[in-house]
Design an enzyme around this catalytic site. Sequence first.
Site, PDB file in Angstrom:
ATOM      1  CE  LYS A  22      -1.290   1.979   3.698  1.00 14.64           C
ATOM      2  NZ  LYS A  22      -1.840   2.713   4.855  1.00 14.64           N
ATOM      3  CG  ASN A  23       2.681   2.521   3.514  1.00 13.60           C
ATOM      4  OD1 ASN A  23       1.581   3.069   3.468  1.00 13.60           O
ATOM      5  ND2 ASN A  23       3.163   1.997   4.634  1.00 13.60           N
ATOM      6  NE  ARG A  93      -0.952  12.276   8.384  1.00 13.47           N
ATOM      7  CZ  ARG A  93      -1.267  13.481   8.840  1.00 13.47           C
ATOM      8  NH1 ARG A  93      -2.391  13.671   9.491  1.00 13.47           N
ATOM      9  NH2 ARG A  93      -0.465  14.508   8.647  1.00 13.47           N
ATOM     10  CB  CYS A 117      -3.994   5.972  11.641  1.00 14.16           C
ATOM     11  SG  CYS A 117      -4.456   4.484  10.754  1.00 14.16           S
ATOM     12  NE  ARG A 122       0.411   9.686  10.526  1.00 15.34           N
ATOM     13  CZ  ARG A 122      -0.053   8.598   9.915  1.00 15.34           C
ATOM     14  NH1 ARG A 122       0.786   7.744   9.368  1.00 15.34           N
ATOM     15  NH2 ARG A 122      -1.342   8.357   9.854  1.00 15.34           N
ATOM     16  CG  ASP A 305       3.781   1.177   9.646  1.00 12.68           C
ATOM     17  OD1 ASP A 305       3.329   1.968  10.491  1.00 12.68           O
ATOM     18  OD2 ASP A 305       3.744   1.420   8.421  1.00 12.68           O
ATOM     19  CB  ILE A 327       8.248   6.796  14.392  1.00 12.97           C
ATOM     20  CG1 ILE A 327       9.514   5.932  14.209  1.00 12.97           C
ATOM     21  CG2 ILE A 327       7.838   7.442  13.079  1.00 12.97           C
ATOM     22  CD1 ILE A 327      10.731   6.688  13.743  1.00 12.97           C
ATOM     23  NE  ARG A 398      -6.820   4.114   6.375  1.00 13.38           N
ATOM     24  CZ  ARG A 398      -5.738   4.395   7.102  1.00 13.38           C
ATOM     25  NH1 ARG A 398      -5.658   4.010   8.352  1.00 13.38           N
ATOM     26  NH2 ARG A 398      -4.719   5.036   6.567  1.00 13.38           N
TER      27      ARG A 398
END
Length: 418
Positions: A22-23, A93, A117, A122, A305, A327, A398
């Site tokens: 996804k990223n 985002r 989320c 962020r 993650d 993070i 998601r």
Amino acid sequence: MDSIEIKGGVPLHGEVRISGAKNAALPILASSLLVEGTCTFENVPRLKDIDSILLLLEDLGCSVTRQGEGEVAVDAQGLNRTEAAYDLVRKMRASILVLGPLVARLGRARVSLPGGCAIGARPVDLHLKGLEAMGARIRLHHGYVEAEAHRLKGADICFDMPTVGGTENLMMAASLADGETILRNAAREPEIVALADVLNAMGASVQGAGTSKIIIQGVSSLKPVSTTIIPDRIEAGTFLVAGALTGGDVTVRDCNPDHFRAVIDKLRATGASVETGPDWTRVRGPEVIQSVDITTQPYPGFPTDMQAQFMVLLSMAEGTSVISETIFENRFIHVSELQRMGAAISLHAGNTAKIRGVKELSGAPVMASDLRASASLILAGLVATNTTVVHRVYHLDRGYEAIEEKFSRLGARIRRIR
């Protein structure tokens, strides 16, 4: 609203295929805005976030077609809008990733400040500072970022901290800028490299992706490309942790072990046996899970993650472990739900969790707060006694494609309640 029910206590065995990342898919799909023509993308996962960005691209005037299993075509020839509206952006985002391409190609953009989320701040200020350095005029007005530039100019930009989204946004913008752009202290994730590879295939000149210094020589135009999305390293890590946690034997296929070496190292430290090949990784759970300490870091360090998933694993370890989250400042929301299942976790100084291993977790109704927390609650349910029901799994949808089906094929007693 869907829930997922898990009856725990079954060791997982078998093989699972890892979906596209996804990223990686989100910025690569956004990069199609830079091109007057049709780009084709394969191995695109079916996820809520992917649906969201495709709807956004359509709203901007692109033609979007799903051509088969995992294949998406985006024709940005008809790109005619510069506003990414709140109703489309608030869900995700990553929608901010259309900002750089829109300014680079059309000279202006109006993008709603994004949602996503609830894992902490962020901010997008690093994106905006970079665009300003490239000559864009930036204004924040009624919840929107408004950016305008006749043509972006190359600039020497040093990020205050590595930012994945900021690096991606400015890489795309700089590809059509006038002159050379240098990004210092850039993010180094595999997804950055994947985007750079796509931009270069389009005719851009991006060098140094995967290092902290990226150099982009701007070009006047880019051409359409066909490409395949890289595998999801976080999904791979999640299934590997599940195999180790349940004392099982799980092989993940269609993955790149080089992308999650930090995860493999920590799995081995817990006593799990891990073997790797060119595109597969096999884990066998230990008889006794060993405690380890973890500090989340930008890539190539341990990924934030995977923090929640490892917290579940360490909840069943012998001894006490410490996880330091560096993070995001609000990424321990899942702790209270794990405590309801019997995990012995205490929080210290806001960003440190001490986990004392217990002999068992007990099934309970729990509530998911974000994407990775959802995955951690699924994992806890897999090893817990009795039945666990995870509510609000729209977060899960998601970022994980058909997760309950994949776990079922490994022997888990899991089902979705619609």
